[in-house]
Scaffold this motif. Structure first.
Motif, mmCIF file in Angstrom:
data_model
loop_
_atom_site.group_PDB
_atom_site.id
_atom_site.type_symbol
_atom_site.label_atom_id
_atom_site.label_comp_id
_atom_site.label_asym_id
_atom_site.label_seq_id
_atom_site.Cartn_x
_atom_site.Cartn_y
_atom_site.Cartn_z
ATOM 1 N N ILE A 130 11.828 -45.126 90.567
ATOM 2 C CA ILE A 130 12.404 -45.915 91.664
ATOM 3 C C ILE A 130 11.377 -46.907 92.201
ATOM 4 C CG2 ILE A 130 13.244 -45.807 94.048
ATOM 5 C CD1 ILE A 130 14.538 -43.096 93.304
ATOM 6 N N LEU A 131 10.148 -46.444 92.410
ATOM 7 C CA LEU A 131 9.114 -47.329 92.950
ATOM 8 C C LEU A 131 8.694 -48.391 91.933
ATOM 9 C CD1 LEU A 131 6.950 -44.740 94.934
ATOM 10 C CD2 LEU A 131 8.578 -46.405 95.854
ATOM 11 N N ARG A 132 8.728 -48.067 90.643
ATOM 12 C CA ARG A 132 8.436 -49.104 89.639
ATOM 13 C C ARG A 132 9.512 -50.183 89.661
ATOM 14 N NH1 ARG A 132 8.058 -48.114 83.159
ATOM 15 N NH2 ARG A 132 10.314 -47.960 83.453
ATOM 16 N N ILE A 176 22.779 -41.569 83.050
ATOM 17 C CA ILE A 176 22.161 -42.823 82.626
ATOM 18 C C ILE A 176 20.907 -42.514 81.809
ATOM 19 C CG2 ILE A 176 21.204 -45.032 83.390
ATOM 20 C CD1 ILE A 176 24.144 -44.581 84.186
ATOM 21 N N PRO A 177 20.811 -43.002 80.565
ATOM 22 C CA PRO A 177 19.578 -42.811 79.790
ATOM 23 C C PRO A 177 18.387 -43.431 80.514
ATOM 24 C CG PRO A 177 21.354 -43.639 78.394
ATOM 25 C CD PRO A 177 21.844 -43.732 79.804
ATOM 26 N N LEU A 178 17.239 -42.822 80.350
ATOM 27 C CA LEU A 178 16.042 -43.308 81.040
ATOM 28 C C LEU A 178 15.795 -44.789 80.761
ATOM 29 C CD1 LEU A 178 12.675 -41.431 81.333
ATOM 30 C CD2 LEU A 178 12.707 -43.845 80.766
ATOM 31 N N ARG A 179 16.018 -45.225 79.525
ATOM 32 C CA ARG A 179 15.732 -46.622 79.168
ATOM 33 C C ARG A 179 16.619 -47.607 79.931
ATOM 34 N NH1 ARG A 179 18.599 -44.415 74.944
ATOM 35 N NH2 ARG A 179 20.611 -45.414 74.472
ATOM 36 N N ASP A 180 17.762 -47.124 80.463
ATOM 37 C CA ASP A 180 18.695 -48.004 81.169
ATOM 38 C C ASP A 180 18.595 -47.868 82.686
ATOM 39 O OD1 ASP A 180 19.693 -48.811 78.691
ATOM 40 O OD2 ASP A 180 21.221 -47.231 78.674
ATOM 41 N N PHE A 181 17.596 -47.120 83.161
ATOM 42 C CA PHE A 181 17.513 -46.816 84.588
ATOM 43 C C PHE A 181 17.431 -48.079 85.446
ATOM 44 C CE2 PHE A 181 14.884 -45.852 88.373
ATOM 45 C CZ PHE A 181 15.701 -44.915 88.986
ATOM 46 N N SER A 182 16.492 -48.956 85.141
ATOM 47 C CA SER A 182 16.296 -50.155 85.967
ATOM 48 C C SER A 182 17.505 -51.076 85.922
ATOM 49 C CB SER A 182 15.041 -50.910 85.510
ATOM 50 O OG SER A 182 13.881 -50.159 85.769
ATOM 51 N N SER A 183 18.065 -51.279 84.742
ATOM 52 C CA SER A 183 19.218 -52.175 84.629
ATOM 53 C C SER A 183 20.424 -51.611 85.374
ATOM 54 C CB SER A 183 19.567 -52.424 83.156
ATOM 55 O OG SER A 183 19.877 -51.211 82.491
ATOM 56 N N TYR A 184 20.557 -50.276 85.384
ATOM 57 C CA TYR A 184 21.679 -49.675 86.110
ATOM 58 C C TYR A 184 21.496 -49.843 87.620
ATOM 59 C CZ TYR A 184 25.424 -46.454 87.325
ATOM 60 O OH TYR A 184 26.580 -45.907 87.830
ATOM 61 N N LEU A 185 20.257 -49.683 88.106
ATOM 62 C CA LEU A 185 20.017 -49.915 89.532
ATOM 63 C C LEU A 185 20.304 -51.369 89.900
ATOM 64 C CD1 LEU A 185 16.814 -47.878 90.513
ATOM 65 C CD2 LEU A 185 19.216 -47.211 90.628
ATOM 66 N N ASN A 186 19.937 -52.288 89.019
ATOM 67 C CA ASN A 186 20.256 -53.695 89.276
ATOM 68 C C ASN A 186 21.768 -53.896 89.393
ATOM 69 O OD1 ASN A 186 17.543 -54.395 89.139
ATOM 70 N ND2 ASN A 186 17.640 -54.968 86.972
ATOM 71 N N ALA A 193 11.244 -51.020 92.298
ATOM 72 C CA ALA A 193 10.968 -51.783 93.516
ATOM 73 C C ALA A 193 9.796 -52.738 93.319
ATOM 74 C CB ALA A 193 10.683 -50.829 94.673
ATOM 75 N N LEU A 194 8.784 -52.294 92.584
ATOM 76 C CA LEU A 194 7.619 -53.133 92.296
ATOM 77 C C LEU A 194 8.028 -54.368 91.500
ATOM 78 C CD1 LEU A 194 4.485 -53.576 92.083
ATOM 79 C CD2 LEU A 194 4.558 -52.137 90.044
ATOM 80 N N ARG A 195 8.857 -54.176 90.487
ATOM 81 C CA ARG A 195 9.282 -55.295 89.646
ATOM 82 C C ARG A 195 10.105 -56.317 90.426
ATOM 83 N NH1 ARG A 195 11.127 -51.856 84.234
ATOM 84 N NH2 ARG A 195 9.028 -51.638 83.325
ATOM 85 N N LEU A 196 10.887 -55.841 91.409
ATOM 86 C CA LEU A 196 11.723 -56.747 92.202
ATOM 87 C C LEU A 196 11.024 -57.218 93.470
ATOM 88 C CD1 LEU A 196 15.277 -55.112 91.935
ATOM 89 C CD2 LEU A 196 14.264 -56.923 90.541
ATOM 90 N N GLU A 197 9.778 -56.769 93.658
ATOM 91 C CA GLU A 197 8.978 -57.148 94.827
ATOM 92 C C GLU A 197 9.686 -56.786 96.131
ATOM 93 O OE1 GLU A 197 7.984 -61.279 94.361
ATOM 94 O OE2 GLU A 197 6.485 -60.850 92.818
ATOM 95 N N LEU A 198 10.159 -55.546 96.199
ATOM 96 C CA LEU A 198 10.851 -55.050 97.381
ATOM 97 C C LEU A 198 9.876 -54.370 98.336
ATOM 98 C CD1 LEU A 198 13.953 -53.414 95.635
ATOM 99 C CD2 LEU A 198 13.723 -55.755 96.482
ATOM 100 N N LYS A 199 10.388 -53.967 99.477
ATOM 101 C CA LYS A 199 9.632 -53.173 100.440
ATOM 102 C C LYS A 199 10.243 -51.775 100.470
ATOM 103 C CE LYS A 199 8.193 -52.974 105.301
ATOM 104 N NZ LYS A 199 8.158 -53.696 106.600
ATOM 105 N N ALA A 200 9.403 -50.762 100.308
ATOM 106 C CA ALA A 200 9.874 -49.374 100.287
ATOM 107 C C ALA A 200 9.493 -48.663 101.575
ATOM 108 C CB ALA A 200 9.294 -48.636 99.087
ATOM 109 N N LYS A 201 10.486 -48.059 102.204
ATOM 110 C CA LYS A 201 10.258 -47.199 103.362
ATOM 111 C C LYS A 201 10.431 -45.763 102.875
ATOM 112 C CE LYS A 201 12.037 -50.708 106.546
ATOM 113 N NZ LYS A 201 13.026 -51.019 107.607
ATOM 114 N N ILE A 202 9.323 -45.061 102.731
ATOM 115 C CA ILE A 202 9.332 -43.729 102.130
ATOM 116 C C ILE A 202 9.302 -42.677 103.233
ATOM 117 C CG2 ILE A 202 8.187 -42.199 100.493
ATOM 118 C CD1 ILE A 202 6.830 -44.712 99.310
#
Length: 304
Positions: free
Chosen positions: A102-104, A66-76, A106-115
């Protein structure tokens, strides 16, 4: 961004922790295998293995390139339709680049991260010798791609407007040395080193000091210290330094412990519109770089 919990957990917690997605990387040592195997037995989250190639600026996600520019859309695209807002991120096996993106997301989707992060029992020395060099030298990475900018996390500097480097330091002298040698004072005007003290084990802070002190004598301010296993303390330390340098461009080099790197990632993400950027050398981590497993940390962060 809210820091909710900092806990020490055991395997039973990893088997029962609830989340929608479990992000992890390739396990290279005992602790990575321990965490990944336990969380793979957990039936709750969807499993997503992630690897970033800095030389090509691409991610491999569950085998797909996955190209870096498509990372977030692919996770969606691959996320569960009924996502409840919680993800697990294994920082033991993921690198700084993977963690940041990954954390960015999560930030955009207002998720909770358990690291999750598992400390090693030991780092085997490269040389079985009684000399200081033998005791303090470890085979943690085989090579690096070099200091390459990550889109979204760089800040512009010049020979007129130079950066203040904040270096979170670990056991590998070549990483700081390469950064300072490549710059030669052209774009970095000062360095603030941060050592992980208290360290994972009483002797580990000596390794870090021995590996880096000669590089810092001529270029650095007085050193700062924060707990090697507490990312929230690292975050607060960086916040304090930024407050003391309000008009400076800050470049953060997270080349120390992974919990300190997590704190740096969170700080960068909380300052996306500020003069705060990343400097990172994208190391190729060695297999068998550590042995054993001791403490397993769970850091909970809410982006809601």
């Amino acid at each position: 961004m809210k820091f909710e919990n900092l806990l020490e957990v055991d395997r039973s917690k990893l088997l029962t922790i609830k989340a929608d997605i479990f992000f992890f990387g390739e396990p290279l040592d005992d602790r990575g295998k321990f965490v990944v195997l336990a969380l793979q037995e957990n039936l709750s989250p969807k499993k997503v293995i992630v690897k970033f190639d800095a030389s090509k600026m691409t991610f491999t996600i569950n085998g797909a390139s996955i190209p870096l520019r498509d990372f977030s859309s692919y996770l969606n695209k691959i996320s569960p339709e009924n996502i409840t807002g919680q993800i697990i991120v294994d920082a033991t096996t993921l690198g700084v680049s993977e963690l940041l993106y990954i954390l960015r997301w999560a930030l955009r989707l207002e998720l909770k991260a358990k690291i999750i992060y598992a400390e090693p029992k030991n780092y085997p020395s490269v040389f079985d010798a009684p000399s200081d060099y033998g005791r303090h030298h470890f085979n943690l990475s085989s090579s690096s791609v070099g200091y390459r900018a990550l889109p979204g996390f760089t800040r512009t500097t010049s020979t007129v407007k130079k950066a203040h480097l904040i270096a979170l330091l670990g056991f590998e002298r070549v990483r700081l040395g390469q950064l300072l040698q490549n710059d030669e004072g052209a774009f970095i005007e000062a360095v603030t080193p941060i050592f992980g003290v208290p360290s994972f084990r009483p002797s580990f802070d000596k390794h870090s000091a021995y590996q880096n002190i000669d590089r810092l004598v001529r270029v650095s301010d007085k050193p700062e210290f924060c707990c090697a296993s507490n990312p929230f303390e690292t975050f607060r330390k960086l916040k304090f330094i930024k407050k003391c340098l309000p008009d400076k461009v800050l470049h953060i080099a997270p080349i120390g412990t992974k919990p300190m790197a997590i704190g740096a990632c969170l700080f960068i993400l909380s300052n996306l519109n500020e003069n705060v950027g990343l400097m990172y050398d994208h190391p190729i981590n060695s297999k068998g770089r550590s042995t054993g497993v001791t403490k397993i940390h769970l850091y909970e962060v809410s982006f809601a």
